[in-house]
Design an enzyme around this catalytic site. Structure first.
Site, PDB file in Angstrom:
ATOM      1  N   CYS A  48      40.229  23.144  19.844  1.00 49.51           N
ATOM      2  CA  CYS A  48      39.811  21.750  20.675  1.00 49.51           C
ATOM      3  C   CYS A  48      38.758  20.649  19.622  1.00 49.51           C
ATOM      4  CB  CYS A  48      39.556  21.823  21.741  1.00 49.51           C
ATOM      5  SG  CYS A  48      41.560  22.235  23.181  1.00 49.51           S
ATOM      6  N   HIS A 104      36.844  15.281  25.003  1.00 54.05           N
ATOM      7  CA  HIS A 104      37.544  16.116  24.539  1.00 54.05           C
ATOM      8  C   HIS A 104      38.263  16.076  25.733  1.00 54.05           C
ATOM      9  CE1 HIS A 104      41.132  18.123  23.358  1.00 54.05           C
ATOM     10  NE2 HIS A 104      40.477  19.162  24.350  1.00 54.05           N
ATOM     11  N   ASN A 131      47.203  16.885  26.305  1.00 50.43           N
ATOM     12  CA  ASN A 131      45.988  17.192  25.569  1.00 50.43           C
ATOM     13  C   ASN A 131      46.300  17.209  23.720  1.00 50.43           C
ATOM     14  OD1 ASN A 131      44.092  18.731  23.854  1.00 50.43           O
ATOM     15  ND2 ASN A 131      43.951  20.365  25.838  1.00 50.43           N
TER      16      ASN A 131
HETATM   17  O1  UT7 Z   1      41.336  21.840  25.693  1.00 47.26           O
HETATM   18  C1  UT7 Z   1      41.363  23.344  26.015  1.00 47.26           C
HETATM   19  C2  UT7 Z   1      41.955  23.695  26.754  1.00 47.26           C
HETATM   20  N1  UT7 Z   1      42.867  24.138  27.614  1.00 47.26           N
HETATM   21  C3  UT7 Z   1      42.100  23.414  29.213  1.00 47.26           C
HETATM   22  O2  UT7 Z   1      41.014  23.026  29.139  1.00 47.26           O
HETATM   23  C4  UT7 Z   1      42.969  23.630  30.548  1.00 47.26           C
HETATM   24  C5  UT7 Z   1      41.879  24.164  31.005  1.00 47.26           C
HETATM   25  N2  UT7 Z   1      42.187  24.963  32.482  1.00 47.26           N
HETATM   26  C6  UT7 Z   1      43.491  23.673  33.388  1.00 47.26           C
HETATM   27  O3  UT7 Z   1      43.606  22.254  32.828  1.00 47.26           O
HETATM   28  C7  UT7 Z   1      44.117  24.413  34.277  1.00 47.26           C
HETATM   29  O4  UT7 Z   1      43.259  25.558  34.702  1.00 47.26           O
HETATM   30  C8  UT7 Z   1      45.472  23.629  34.936  1.00 47.26           C
HETATM   31  C9  UT7 Z   1      45.932  22.898  34.679  1.00 47.26           C
HETATM   32  C10 UT7 Z   1      45.813  24.681  33.278  1.00 47.26           C
HETATM   33  C11 UT7 Z   1      45.768  24.966  36.237  1.00 47.26           C
HETATM   34  O5  UT7 Z   1      45.026  23.600  37.478  1.00 47.26           O
HETATM   35  P1  UT7 Z   1      44.429  24.795  38.488  1.00 47.26           P
HETATM   36  O6  UT7 Z   1      44.104  23.938  39.163  1.00 47.26           O
HETATM   37  O7  UT7 Z   1      43.298  25.599  37.529  1.00 47.26           O
HETATM   38  O8  UT7 Z   1      45.332  25.561  38.892  1.00 47.26           O
HETATM   39  P2  UT7 Z   1      46.286  27.261  38.589  1.00 47.26           P
HETATM   40  O9  UT7 Z   1      45.941  27.768  37.641  1.00 47.26           O
HETATM   41  O10 UT7 Z   1      44.917  27.708  39.858  1.00 47.26           O
HETATM   42  O11 UT7 Z   1      47.064  27.559  39.399  1.00 47.26           O
HETATM   43  C12 UT7 Z   1      47.695  26.842  40.564  1.00 47.26           C
HETATM   44  C13 UT7 Z   1      49.219  27.170  41.459  1.00 47.26           C
HETATM   45  C14 UT7 Z   1      49.464  28.853  40.734  1.00 47.26           C
HETATM   46  O12 UT7 Z   1      50.364  28.980  41.654  1.00 47.26           O
HETATM   47  P3  UT7 Z   1      49.790  30.223  42.743  1.00 47.26           P
HETATM   48  O13 UT7 Z   1      49.431  31.524  42.117  1.00 47.26           O
HETATM   49  O14 UT7 Z   1      48.756  29.580  43.277  1.00 47.26           O
HETATM   50  O15 UT7 Z   1      50.753  29.999  43.539  1.00 47.26           O
HETATM   51  C15 UT7 Z   1      49.681  29.149  39.521  1.00 47.26           C
HETATM   52  O16 UT7 Z   1      51.586  29.387  39.556  1.00 47.26           O
HETATM   53  O17 UT7 Z   1      49.581  26.196  40.360  1.00 47.26           O
HETATM   54  C16 UT7 Z   1      50.881  26.888  39.603  1.00 47.26           C
HETATM   55  N3  UT7 Z   1      50.968  26.885  38.562  1.00 47.26           N
HETATM   56  C17 UT7 Z   1      51.706  25.412  38.184  1.00 47.26           C
HETATM   57  N4  UT7 Z   1      52.620  24.743  38.982  1.00 47.26           N
HETATM   58  C18 UT7 Z   1      53.517  24.538  39.082  1.00 47.26           C
HETATM   59  C19 UT7 Z   1      50.971  26.524  37.275  1.00 47.26           C
HETATM   60  N5  UT7 Z   1      50.747  25.674  36.346  1.00 47.26           N
HETATM   61  C20 UT7 Z   1      51.281  24.852  36.999  1.00 47.26           C
HETATM   62  C21 UT7 Z   1      52.698  23.739  37.107  1.00 47.26           C
HETATM   63  N6  UT7 Z   1      53.443  23.337  37.481  1.00 47.26           N
HETATM   64  N7  UT7 Z   1      52.807  23.900  35.165  1.00 47.26           N
END
Ligand code: UT7
Length: 333
Positions: A114, A260, A290
């Site tokens: 990234c 980014h 992204n």
């Molecule tokens: O360029 C650098 C690369 N990456 C990034 O910058 C990404 C950085 N991270 C993020 O953007 C966020 O951590 C995510 C968007 C990936 C996730 O968001 P979050 O608010 O941190 O959610 P979380 O990981 O805490 O997950 C919350 C819930 C979980 O379910 P439970 O355990 O609460 O039941 C996940 O299983 O959301 C669930 N979940 C989804 N639900 C629906 C994770 N992915 C999805 C999805 N659709 N695609």
């Protein structure tokens, strides 16, 4: 005043196929509402099979060459940034070179995910400042769609990423009027390699492409989303502050910030942390997701062609990603 590297042309290219959150709902247990709320993404672009990051980079390069009003034969060096090259080796620098018909000139591949565009920009800046090269083509492109885990297990990653390419032409500012790249700052912390990586295929395994890895779905990118989110939100503002201090600038001097496009929530947190008005933050993740190394040059090209960024504006770039790697650049256009 030493000669600065000026961006004299930009271009971008995204594949025509639009994939909405609703399309992804059909493949995995996710929802448009979840994706919008957690990332700000509404749709992204996917290539058709057979199209590689070199193809997107080439199309973006043609547009940047046209915008710079140069002949492609004037380009004397190529730098390419991608985490999704067409092949395991070689990188796409030489493939873009061949497509442009520029055999013979050097082509360097940068692997900083990234942050790839900022690392590549920093390399280009040094070559221009030292009068090593006069017209550098920098391309950054990704094809992510071909290797995301579209099962429920991979939904955290799969919904975030998209395909696209961006390109810039860099030349010495012969006018020496102060415009150009004012600084680049690069950082990394390899202790967090496994927070965001594609561990396999790895030549450490023999055989590298063992059947068991396919069965265990090990050939997909993996991420510790929460750690990446937290670090990205902290490290990008830190890198911007270091850059501003280096240049004797304050946040009020910044006309636009191009972060980014990792997650719109991260971009908004970076803005809040830096106390920069959100109107000054370039954001297009809603339409492209992204696109990793390509996200900054795509956003930059849109902002320049849309006449949002104007001559004389001070623009700060910042990125964070796999490695971890992060950095910033300050440019006066
Ligand atoms: O360029 C650098 C690369 N990456 C990034 O910058 C990404 C950085 N991270 C993020 O953007 C966020 O951590 C995510 C968007 C990936 C996730 O968001 P979050 O608010 O941190 O959610 P979380 O990981 O805490 O997950 C919350 C819930 C979980 O379910 P439970 O355990 O609460 O039941 C996940 O299983 O959301 C669930 N979940 C989804 N639900 C629906 C994770 N992915 C999805 C999805 N659709 N695609």
């Amino acid at each position: 005043m030493s000669t600065k590297a000026l961006i004299t042309g930009t271009g971008h290219f995204v594949p025509p196929k639009v994939v909405t959150n609703f399309d992804l709902e059909k493949k995995m247990d996710t929802s448009d509402e979840w994706i919008r709320q957690r990332s700000g993404i509404v749709e992204r672009r996917y290539v058709e099979p057979g199209v590689g990051s070199s193809d997107l980079a080439y199309e973006a390069a043609l547009r940047a060459i046209e915008a710079a009003k140069i002949d492609k034969s004037e380009i004397d060096f190529i730098i390419a940034a991608t985490l999704s090259p067409d092949h395991y080796f070689p990188g796409i620098g030489v493939i873009v070179q061949a497509k442009l018909g520029l055999s013979g000139i050097g082509a360097l591949d940068v692997r900083n995910q990234c942050t790839g565009f900022i690392y590549a920009l920093s390399v280009a800046e040094q070559y221009i400042k030292t009068h090593t090269f006069k017209k550098i083509l920098l391309v950054a492109a990704e094809v992510q769609s071909a290797n995301l885990d579209y099962s429920d297990e991979g939904r955290d990653m799969a919904v975030l990423f998209g395909d696209g390419g961006g390109a810039v032409i860099l030349e010495p500012n012969e006018k020496n009027d102060g415009r150009g790249i004012l600084s680049t700052h690069l950082f990394s912390d390899g202790r967090y390699v496994s927070d965001l990586w594609m561990e396999k295929p790895s030549p450490k395994d023999n055989p590298t492409f063992a059947e068991e890895f396919f069965k265990k779905r090990r050939f997909f990118p993996e991420m510790n989303g929460r750690n990446v989110f937290k670090n990205a939100s902290e490290k990008m503002p830190e890198a911007v502050r270091i850059a501003l201090k280096h240049n004797g600038l304050s946040i009020e001097d910044v006309d636009y910030l191009i972060p980014h496009q990792a997650n719109d929530r991260i971009s908004l947190m970076v803005a809040r942390n830096l106390k920069i008005p959100v109107e000054k933050v370039i954001r297009n993740i809603d339409r492209f997701g992204n696109t990793t190394a390509a996200s900054i040059p795509i956003a930059m090209d849109e902002a320049l062609k849309g006449r949002i960024i104007k001559d004389g504006d001070i623009v700060v770039l910042t990125a964070f990603g796999s490695g971890y790697t992060w950095g910033s650049a300050v440019i006066q256009f």
